[in-house]
Design a protein around this motif. Structure first.
Motif, mmCIF file in Angstrom:
data_model
loop_
_atom_site.group_PDB
_atom_site.id
_atom_site.type_symbol
_atom_site.label_atom_id
_atom_site.label_comp_id
_atom_site.label_asym_id
_atom_site.label_seq_id
_atom_site.Cartn_x
_atom_site.Cartn_y
_atom_site.Cartn_z
ATOM 1 N N VAL A 262 -2.236 -0.182 -0.070
ATOM 2 C CA VAL A 262 -2.130 -1.345 0.887
ATOM 3 C C VAL A 262 -1.715 -2.484 0.356
ATOM 4 N N ALA A 273 -0.967 -6.917 6.173
ATOM 5 C CA ALA A 273 -1.349 -5.732 5.088
ATOM 6 C C ALA A 273 -0.415 -4.902 5.458
ATOM 7 N N TYR A 275 1.374 -0.856 4.385
ATOM 8 C CA TYR A 275 1.724 0.327 3.650
ATOM 9 C C TYR A 275 2.569 1.348 4.258
ATOM 10 N N PHE A 288 -8.630 0.857 10.719
ATOM 11 C CA PHE A 288 -8.615 -0.398 9.423
ATOM 12 C C PHE A 288 -9.815 -1.004 9.458
#
Length: 608
Positions: A262, A273, A275, A288
């Motif tokens: 991340v 954040a 990814y 999360f």
């Protein structure tokens, strides 16, 4: 007895809300055109209705001091012209004094961190309790607890009618605390009901504590609620102050840790954040956790109900009948789980999601046919190309179309499948939310896009259990011990016989709880002030949730009890972590929505 019969309700007093005058139809005789009558609550007049009613009687009384009653006459006519009639009079007794109904704290919240702001004052508030007895005045006592549950006396506050107070924490040491409330009526022999904060909270007066808002999650997929391998998922949020020193974000996909890292970035107090989804990530909804030492809470939910479902696989098409040699032409049906479209070719080339023929109906294989097919899903995944070779022998082959494959007229068999078959069997399909039909429950606080909608509506509509009201399910409300038992039994399709299962605890005598005790799923408290009691209205703790879900839905992963375990729940916590499905139950307080979601997923996993 067959045919129709009438339930006639008479009232002995000039009461406005007298009740019902209802005709009952046996279900085998009922049609949508049957007529029956509903009694007016303003008098004895009736209004014709149509449909198939139940036999309900509603009785009203004027006040607690009036010993009203009803005289009920039931008449039944039998085949052959015989009839029987029974009349009896029932008088109401004075309603006894009953304890207030339970309530819950609003502030502080479990797992919260509080610095008291500039005034070192913390507002303690709770929902107002209700009382079965009209006219009773309710008195509240709020007591501070240590992190282990011991009382810190004297009590923080006593209140009559009020449901909040400002608590000065200037003289309170930093640390972790709990709260206990007690609500009592003002009867001559008062009765009380206890309510507890579901977990502990922390007082930390050294550093300023901040909160988060505007938490959203989306992907760069064409469908922003889906993400396939290579898509970027972005979690965005804003903080009310500087959390940069210790801010951290952890993500899970389908209950398992994600493969790629991340990346956390901020512009002042605005954060992202991100990814990139890996092909090795587990299909399922992204969970999360946003943490920082100076945040007031562990944040694990969006503020706009957005969510992302990872889908990194597309199942290759299958053919029915299977490829092979046949003596007569075959009608071939293609299908693929979770696919939004199937494309095929018969010229030997490989189809893609943009080339080849769109499959919309069964195909006719009349001569030798080399059929290639590929499945595409809503996330944009493309399956491997599946190849099916059909060889047709016999004279019938010579009279068929030269192409060897033609579209049939039976309609498409590729329509998206429901997660449930008509018998309710869980299929291994991807977890897309389901919207209720017009004949099913529909709650105002559970939209079709709600991340727990699929589980809530599947269980509610399968079992017939209710929400908090007919319009509200309250997915974020803490679940009680009794509600958890009811949901598990409903999911398993078990309706205990109340004549066999009863009087199992001093404070819990319902058939559902007694069945669960007899099955070894639940037990009463051992030791302490609750010893021997079940306490059905207490919030369900996380370890208790893990225990009842694993005992009922996946006992095979528990394993034997360890010799050196210090607590009864150690193996349940360990098994819950191994299962993956119960990760959310372990991370935060157990709500009605999270318990239903965990039960639904665990039950589905046990059926696969």
């Amino acid at each position: 007895m067959s045919g129709d019969f009438w339930l006639i309700l008479y009232v002995n007093s000039p009461n406005d809300a007298r009740g019902w005058d209802l005709k009952y139809h046996d279900s085998s005789l009922c049609t949508s055109s049957n007529r029956w009558y509903i009694g007016s609550q303003a008098g004895w007049t009736t209004t014709a209705q149509t449909g198939c009613p139940d036999a309900h009687i509603h009785v009203a009384r004027r006040a607690l001091t009036h010993l009203d009653g009803v005289t009920a006459t039931v008449t039944a006519e039998y085949e052959g012209g015989d009839s029987a009639s029974l009349t009896d009079t029932f008088y109401f007794a004075t309603l006894p004094n009953l304890a207030p109904n339970p309530t819950s704290f609003i502030s502080p919240v479990a797992h919260g961190v509080y610095d008291g702001g500039g005034t070192e004052t913390l507002t303690v508030s709770w929902n107002p309790a209700t009382d079965p007895n009209d006219g009773d005045i309710l008195n509240y006592t709020i007591t501070l607890l240590t992190s282990t549950g011991a009382e810190i006396l004297p009590a923080l506050a006593t209140a009559t009618g009020a449901t909040s107070f400002d608590w000065s924490i200037s003289a309170v040491a930093n640390g972790t605390y709990g709260l206990k409330g007690e609500v009592c009526d003002n009867n001559a022999s008062p009765l009380c009901t206890e309510f507890l904060l579901d977990g502990t909270f922390t007082i930390e007066k050294v550093a300023t504590v901040f909160s988060l808002n505007s938490i959203t999650i989306a992907s760069d997929n064409a469908n922003t609620a889906l993400a396939k391998a290579g898509d970027t998922v972005t979690l965005s949020f804003s903080a009310t102050g500087d959390i940069s020193a210790t801010a951290d974000v952890t993500m899970y996909s389908g209950g398992q840790e994600i493969t790629n890292p991340v990346t956390l970035a901020n512009d002042g107090n605005d954060w992202t954040a991100t990814y990139v989804v890996s092909s090795t990530d587990t299909d399922g909804i992204i969970d999360f956790e946003i943490t920082a030492d100076n945040l007031d809470l562990l944040y694990a939910e969006t503020t706009d109900d957005s969510y992302i479902t990872v889908d990194v696989t597309a199942a290759a098409p299958t053919a029915s009948p299977a490829a092979g040699t046949y003596s007569a032409p075959q009608t071939v049906t293609l299908s693929a789980e979770d696919s939004s479209s199937i494309r095929f070719t018969i010229d030997g080339s490989d189809p893609t999601c943009t080339t080849g023929n769109v499959y919309s109906a069964p195909l006719s294989a009349a001569t030798y046919t080399l059929l290639k097919a590929v499945a595409c899903d809503e996330a944009g995944n493309v399956s491997d190309v599946a190849t099916f070779a059909f060889t047709i022998t016999g004279t019938a082959a010579a009279t068929t179309e030269e192409s060897g494959v033609s579209g049939g007229r039976r309609g498409s068999s590729i329509a998206t499948q429901n997660r449930y078959s008509p018998e309710g069997t869980v299929q291994s399909l991807h977890n897309a939310p389901i919207a209720p039909s017009a004949t099913q429950h529909s709650f105002r606080d559970v939209s079709a896009a709600h991340p727990q909608a699929e589980a809530i509506y599947a269980i509610v509509n399968k079992s017939g259990i209710n929400g908090i009201t007919t319009e509200l399910f309250r997915p974020k409300q803490t679940i009680t011990r009794a509600q958890a038992v009811q949901i598990v039994l409903a999911l398993l399709g078990i309706t205990p016989d109340p004549t066999m299962y009863k009087d199992c605890f001093p404070d819990a005598k319902t058939a559902t709880i007694c069945y669960a005790k007899d099955a070894g799923w639940v037990s009463g408290f051992l030791g302490g002030e609750y010893e021997g009691f079940f306490k059905p209205d207490l919030p369900l703790a996380r370890e208790q949730a893990a225990a009842i879900l694993l005992r009922t839905l996946q006992p095979d992963i528990l394993g034997p009890k360890g010799q050196q375990e210090e607590s009864w729940y150690a193996r349940y916590i360990s098994a819950a972590r191994r299962s993956g499905v119960l990760r959310e139950i372990l991370r935060r307080r157990v709500t009605r929505g999270s318990f239903v979601e965990s039960a639904y997923r665990l039950h589905g996993a046990s059926q696969e």
